[in-house]
Design an enzyme around this catalytic site. Structure first.
Site, PDB file in Angstrom:
ATOM      1  N   THR A  72      -9.097  -5.845   3.646  1.00 57.34           N
ATOM      2  CA  THR A  72      -9.011  -4.917   2.518  1.00 57.34           C
ATOM      3  C   THR A  72     -10.013  -5.429   1.490  1.00 57.34           C
ATOM      4  O   THR A  72     -10.086  -6.639   1.262  1.00 57.34           O
ATOM      5  CB  THR A  72      -7.591  -4.930   1.907  1.00 57.34           C
ATOM      6  OG1 THR A  72      -6.647  -4.600   2.926  1.00 57.34           O
ATOM      7  CG2 THR A  72      -7.462  -3.945   0.757  1.00 57.34           C
TER       8      THR A  72
ATOM      9  N   LYS B  99      -4.753  -2.191  10.060  1.00 59.85           N
ATOM     10  CA  LYS B  99      -5.060  -2.319   8.632  1.00 59.85           C
ATOM     11  C   LYS B  99      -5.247  -3.775   8.199  1.00 59.85           C
ATOM     12  O   LYS B  99      -5.943  -4.042   7.229  1.00 59.85           O
ATOM     13  CB  LYS B  99      -3.895  -1.746   7.816  1.00 59.85           C
ATOM     14  CG  LYS B  99      -3.543  -0.304   8.126  1.00 59.85           C
ATOM     15  CD  LYS B  99      -4.383   0.634   7.294  1.00 59.85           C
ATOM     16  CE  LYS B  99      -3.839   2.059   7.371  1.00 59.85           C
ATOM     17  NZ  LYS B  99      -4.613   2.967   6.506  1.00 59.85           N
TER      18      LYS B  99
ATOM     19  N   ASP C   4      -9.039   0.337   1.817  1.00 54.97           N
ATOM     20  CA  ASP C   4      -8.074  -0.041   2.855  1.00 54.97           C
ATOM     21  C   ASP C   4      -8.687   0.306   4.213  1.00 54.97           C
ATOM     22  O   ASP C   4      -8.439   1.369   4.778  1.00 54.97           O
ATOM     23  CB  ASP C   4      -6.763   0.719   2.616  1.00 54.97           C
ATOM     24  CG  ASP C   4      -5.754   0.510   3.725  1.00 54.97           C
ATOM     25  OD1 ASP C   4      -5.826  -0.524   4.402  1.00 54.97           O
ATOM     26  OD2 ASP C   4      -4.889   1.386   3.905  1.00 54.97           O
TER      27      ASP C   4
ATOM     28  N   HIS D 277      -4.403  13.859   0.911  1.00 52.77           N
ATOM     29  CA  HIS D 277      -4.606  12.999   2.089  1.00 52.77           C
ATOM     30  C   HIS D 277      -3.395  13.109   3.024  1.00 52.77           C
ATOM     31  O   HIS D 277      -3.548  13.300   4.232  1.00 52.77           O
ATOM     32  CB  HIS D 277      -4.802  11.552   1.641  1.00 52.77           C
ATOM     33  CG  HIS D 277      -4.825  10.547   2.752  1.00 52.77           C
ATOM     34  ND1 HIS D 277      -5.899  10.381   3.599  1.00 52.77           N
ATOM     35  CD2 HIS D 277      -3.888   9.644   3.166  1.00 52.77           C
ATOM     36  CE1 HIS D 277      -5.622   9.431   4.479  1.00 52.77           C
ATOM     37  NE2 HIS D 277      -4.414   8.966   4.238  1.00 52.77           N
TER      38      HIS D 277
ATOM     39  N   GLU E 124      -9.103   4.113  -2.492  1.00 56.86           N
ATOM     40  CA  GLU E 124      -7.838   3.920  -3.203  1.00 56.86           C
ATOM     41  C   GLU E 124      -8.073   3.269  -4.564  1.00 56.86           C
ATOM     42  O   GLU E 124      -9.065   2.575  -4.774  1.00 56.86           O
ATOM     43  CB  GLU E 124      -6.889   3.021  -2.383  1.00 56.86           C
ATOM     44  CG  GLU E 124      -6.594   3.552  -0.983  1.00 56.86           C
ATOM     45  CD  GLU E 124      -5.375   2.904  -0.339  1.00 56.86           C
ATOM     46  OE1 GLU E 124      -4.562   2.295  -1.064  1.00 56.86           O
ATOM     47  OE2 GLU E 124      -5.251   3.027   0.896  1.00 56.86           O
TER      48      GLU E 124
ATOM     49  N   GLN F 101      -4.588   2.341  15.164  1.00 50.95           N
ATOM     50  CA  GLN F 101      -3.472   2.889  14.379  1.00 50.95           C
ATOM     51  C   GLN F 101      -2.697   3.938  15.176  1.00 50.95           C
ATOM     52  O   GLN F 101      -1.464   3.938  15.195  1.00 50.95           O
ATOM     53  CB  GLN F 101      -4.037   3.505  13.087  1.00 50.95           C
ATOM     54  CG  GLN F 101      -2.986   3.952  12.085  1.00 50.95           C
ATOM     55  CD  GLN F 101      -3.619   4.504  10.802  1.00 50.95           C
ATOM     56  OE1 GLN F 101      -4.837   4.545  10.658  1.00 50.95           O
ATOM     57  NE2 GLN F 101      -2.791   4.933   9.871  1.00 50.95           N
TER      58      GLN F 101
ATOM     59  N   GLU G 233     -10.782   3.814   3.346  1.00 49.94           N
ATOM     60  CA  GLU G 233      -9.858   4.633   2.563  1.00 49.94           C
ATOM     61  C   GLU G 233     -10.126   4.381   1.088  1.00 49.94           C
ATOM     62  O   GLU G 233     -10.121   3.223   0.638  1.00 49.94           O
ATOM     63  CB  GLU G 233      -8.391   4.329   2.916  1.00 49.94           C
ATOM     64  CG  GLU G 233      -7.998   4.861   4.291  1.00 49.94           C
ATOM     65  CD  GLU G 233      -6.495   4.825   4.559  1.00 49.94           C
ATOM     66  OE1 GLU G 233      -5.772   4.078   3.863  1.00 49.94           O
ATOM     67  OE2 GLU G 233      -6.049   5.555   5.474  1.00 49.94           O
TER      68      GLU G 233
ATOM     69  N   GLU H 256     -10.609  12.321   7.642  1.00 43.48           N
ATOM     70  CA  GLU H 256     -10.484  13.670   7.063  1.00 43.48           C
ATOM     71  C   GLU H 256     -11.835  14.385   7.010  1.00 43.48           C
ATOM     72  O   GLU H 256     -11.931  15.571   7.315  1.00 43.48           O
ATOM     73  CB  GLU H 256      -9.903  13.571   5.656  1.00 43.48           C
ATOM     74  CG  GLU H 256      -8.471  13.074   5.617  1.00 43.48           C
ATOM     75  CD  GLU H 256      -8.131  12.565   4.228  1.00 43.48           C
ATOM     76  OE1 GLU H 256      -7.747  13.372   3.386  1.00 43.48           O
ATOM     77  OE2 GLU H 256      -8.271  11.347   3.995  1.00 43.48           O
TER      78      GLU H 256
ATOM     79  N   ASP I 185       0.843  -1.196   0.000  1.00 46.84           N
ATOM     80  CA  ASP I 185       0.000   0.000   0.000  1.00 46.84           C
ATOM     81  C   ASP I 185       0.879   1.246   0.000  1.00 46.84           C
ATOM     82  O   ASP I 185       1.791   1.363   0.816  1.00 46.84           O
ATOM     83  CB  ASP I 185      -0.914   0.003   1.229  1.00 46.84           C
ATOM     84  CG  ASP I 185      -2.076   0.979   1.063  1.00 46.84           C
ATOM     85  OD1 ASP I 185      -2.405   1.325  -0.085  1.00 46.84           O
ATOM     86  OD2 ASP I 185      -2.645   1.384   2.092  1.00 46.84           O
TER      87      ASP I 185
ATOM     88  N   ARG J 234      -8.707   3.604  13.281  1.00 45.02           N
ATOM     89  CA  ARG J 234      -7.876   4.777  13.575  1.00 45.02           C
ATOM     90  C   ARG J 234      -7.346   4.819  14.997  1.00 45.02           C
ATOM     91  O   ARG J 234      -6.246   5.325  15.249  1.00 45.02           O
ATOM     92  CB  ARG J 234      -8.667   6.067  13.287  1.00 45.02           C
ATOM     93  CG  ARG J 234      -9.150   6.202  11.860  1.00 45.02           C
ATOM     94  CD  ARG J 234      -8.002   6.213  10.873  1.00 45.02           C
ATOM     95  NE  ARG J 234      -8.470   6.404   9.503  1.00 45.02           N
ATOM     96  CZ  ARG J 234      -7.707   6.219   8.441  1.00 45.02           C
ATOM     97  NH1 ARG J 234      -6.446   5.833   8.574  1.00 45.02           N
ATOM     98  NH2 ARG J 234      -8.205   6.399   7.234  1.00 45.02           N
TER      99      ARG J 234
HETATM  100 CA    CA Z   1      -4.044   3.171   2.768  1.00 41.71          CA
END
Ligand code: CA
Length: 437
Positions: A265, A261, A241, A142, A209, A248, A207, A381, A135, A245
């Protein structure tokens, strides 16, 4: 870069009715995938409209010649790894042959029609056996948004504009669109708590992507030059993904993402080919004040067409919305234009130390947020770091994902003079956490 040919002509139409106006899968798209019928046996297909065409059956039909035959045979079993390994020559030959068999007024319509199955009658599976998943972090907006949450004065670290940042992800938990995501447990530590606790994540996020499927391998110890990088790409998909949080924030220093993570996925099932995306290439550009890439990541050809112009969208649907019959609501609109590094640069950088990529390896672009409000590629975000909830049309609010929420990624490539093509859905619903054993 792939040259345009008759397979891109927007005036050509298929005799498959569901591939007509408004379909994300017209004659100009023709993505590959893997499905299973009632007997559970997986097989390779190409999608046209709302039907799938059995590539093994096509290989036995006598309708193909030479290179296209080789590609169809390679795609006939339960994964597309062998097709990916063949590279662009056979893949493009099969595309041209498929186009000729599916276009209006072909003499072969009756024979080909027997190889079609409605999508609703099959299970759609992961298209390839994934060896490794990497990744990246190429969405500069971002990176800036996330950096600003932690370092308001210095959002972008000094390496960002020189090196495509990435980390090695977890291949075993990549699942195809439609598979639920179970809310994971992890170590959570409130800033003022003396110790962490093991508990279901309270800050589950998506996420947005772009995913990249790797085609022909490079040998260990052999870097891929920038002008050869495209030849190692088998196709594209959407990739979510999923990120916890709170897990993380506690675990990521000093080595980066791990269990926040690796629980899951999600990818969209259709492998959108580089040939199908040829009309949507754009120049690779850098703002004047930014450093030029080092020479191994740069070439005139790459500058001319290294970028991609694909519109991206994220939709959210809650339990209440579905109960009330409300359609999923868009919460983000963005674009692959916001990639600071191109996919070719990712391949070249990934192999620059001699690391070998293999057919069926998967790359994630990193979260592709845009520069404006409403284009953020994650809830972290959208909610200003978990401080201001977003409000949905029915009045519900979200800071992070709740059980039963469904996240749907969409992608569409369009421009004047080209047929619009889509990626299909990358969708998953959040299941509640397990009772910890
Ligand atoms: Ca990612």
């Amino acid at each position: 870069m792939t040259a345009l040919d008759f397979t891109h002509d927007p005036r050509r139409r298929s005799w498959v009715t569901s591939a007509g106006t408004g379909s994300e899968f017209p004659l100009q798209n023709l993505p590959f995938g893997v499905v299973a019928g009632p007997d559970g046996e997986p097989y390779g297909v190409v999608r046209i409209g709302d039907e799938v065409l059995h590539l093994g059956g096509l290989a036995e039909s006598g309708l193909l010649t030479a290179e296209a035959q080789t590609a169809a045979e390679a795609a006939s079993d339960g994964t597309l790894n062998a097709l990916f390994a063949l590279g662009s020559g056979p893949r493009a030959a099969l595309r041209r042959a498929l186009h000729a068999l599916l276009v209006e007024r072909t003499p072969h319509q009756q024979a080909v029609a027997t190889l079609l199955t409605p999508l609703r009658d099959v299970d759609v599976l992961l298209p390839a056996r994934i060896g490794d998943y990497t990744d990246f972090y190429v969405g500069i907006h971002h990176a800036r948004n996330i950096g600003a949450l932690f370092r308001p004065d210095n959002p972008l670290l000094p390496n960002y504009k020189w090196v495509p940042i990435g980390y090695h992800g977890r291949a075993s938990s990549v699942r195809v669109s439609g598979t639920p995501i179970v809310r994971p447990h992890g170590q959570l530590k409130a800033p003022d708590a003396p110790a962490p606790v093991l508990a279901p994540t309270r800050r589950l996020d998506f996420e947005l992507e772009l995913g990249v499927w790797i085609g022909p391998p490079n040998r260990l110890g052999t870097p891929v030059r920038i002008d050869d990088a495209e030849s190692h790409i088998a196709g594209y998909c959407l990739l979510n993904d999923w990120s916890a949080r709170d897990v993380q924030a506690w675990e990521y220093q000093p080595l980066g993402p791990f269990l926040a993570k690796s629980f899951g996925t999600t990818v969209s099932p259709w492998v959108i080919t580089p040939e199908a995306l040829a009309p949507f290439r754009i120049p690779f550009e850098r703002p004047d004040d930014d450093p030029a890439p080092l020479s191994y990541l740069d070439s005139p050809r790459h500058r001319a067409g290294g970028g991609l112009d694909i519109a991206l969208e994220v939709q959210l649907s809650t339990v209440r919305m579905r109960a009330d019959g409300d359609a999923p609501t868009p919460i983000t609109r963005s674009s692959s234009r916001h990639m600071y590094w191109t996919v070719a640069q990712l391949v070249t950088h990934h192999t620059s130390n001699g690391c070998n990529l293999q057919p069926g390896d998967l790359l994630g672009s990193g979260t592709l947020s845009g520069p404006d409000a409403g284009s953020e590629g994650s809830l972290l975000e959208l909610s200003g770091g978990g401080t201001e909830p977003i409000t949905l049309p029915n009045g519900e609010t979200r800071m992070f994902l709740e059980d039963g929420d469904e996240i749907r990624l969409r992608a569409r490539a369009q421009r004047p003079g080209a047929a619009t093509i889509g990626f299909g859905e990358c969708v998953s619903v959040i299941d509640s956490a397990i009772t910890y054993p």
